[in-house]
Design an enzyme around this catalytic site. Sequence first.
Site: not given
Length: 344
Positions: A244, A289
Amino acid sequence: MKRRTQTLLVGAVPIVALAGVLSAPALSVPFAAQGPGPLFDVLSDVEGKSIIEVSGPSVDSKPSTGELDMTTVAVHHNLSLPQTIAMWLDSDNEIVPIEAVFPPGQSQEEVEEENKAAFTESEANATSAALAQLGLPTEVSVAYTVPGSNAEGKLHEGDVIISIDGIKATKPDAVKDHVQSLNPGDAVELKVRGEDAAKERTVAIELGENPHAKGAALLGIGMSTQSAGQTKVEYQLSGIGGPSAGLMLTLGVIDKLSPGDLTEGHHIAGTGTINAAGIVGEIGGIKHKISAARDSGAELFFVPAGNCVEALTADAGDMKLVRVRNVDDALAAIKNPGAAPSCS
């Protein structure tokens, strides 16, 4: 004997075991806690080394005034029952079954190895996407060989793969797609260039079987992408795994290889996988996140389009959640944040 929790830093999935925290004498429970992990500005240094190291005639020596933060998820495991309850009471954490961290049938070492490979592939794709964006030609090199595979001893770190079965290899996907079209036991022929750029050799390798995908062929190497010219891109960040980080690494390479300040002074965070064509893919742990980026003071957060629905359930504060489908979307958002499409 005291038992310690262990913490993983993850991009999209659990990755590498780090330091133990929160000691307790009880036996561990079959749960893990996921929460916001640290941010890494890909334009900065870690332990005295640039996260992205570039060299060659295209390098922009002027440092950027903003930030490009890749985000992670911290996963705590090997928890005792009291530790699990304490983390459950912390609104930043989410308690998940241990199978979400270590799938049944896979050991911690196997998960770490699998996600190390995913991060290496992410780096290769970031280089491919960035160099393509800048119009620079690329070639494929061997990052490592899998111990015990048929490639071990035949291919070496740094070897450049020119072609596989006559198919030109300018990006890792060309090699990967061809191998995936074959079966274990099939043989492939690679044309390779080693340290002596003037010498080429032909290497025949019998494909093995991927231990994580029954019936799938395995060449037994990790691949990276490099410039076919004098430009070199290297990544120095360790202890992180998974795919990611791809988007933010891509933007970091573009910044370092193009004139001017790509960030234009903005504090930008984000996440998303990347392929060699610059397409951004969805990831896991988006809410954690976003929380970490919000708390760090980021102005913009790049969200893969496929994660927008979940992202809207997170508390982003004043930070704008920008929907991105590809590298071009991210670059346009940096240039004109006000016009950038939000998740909706």
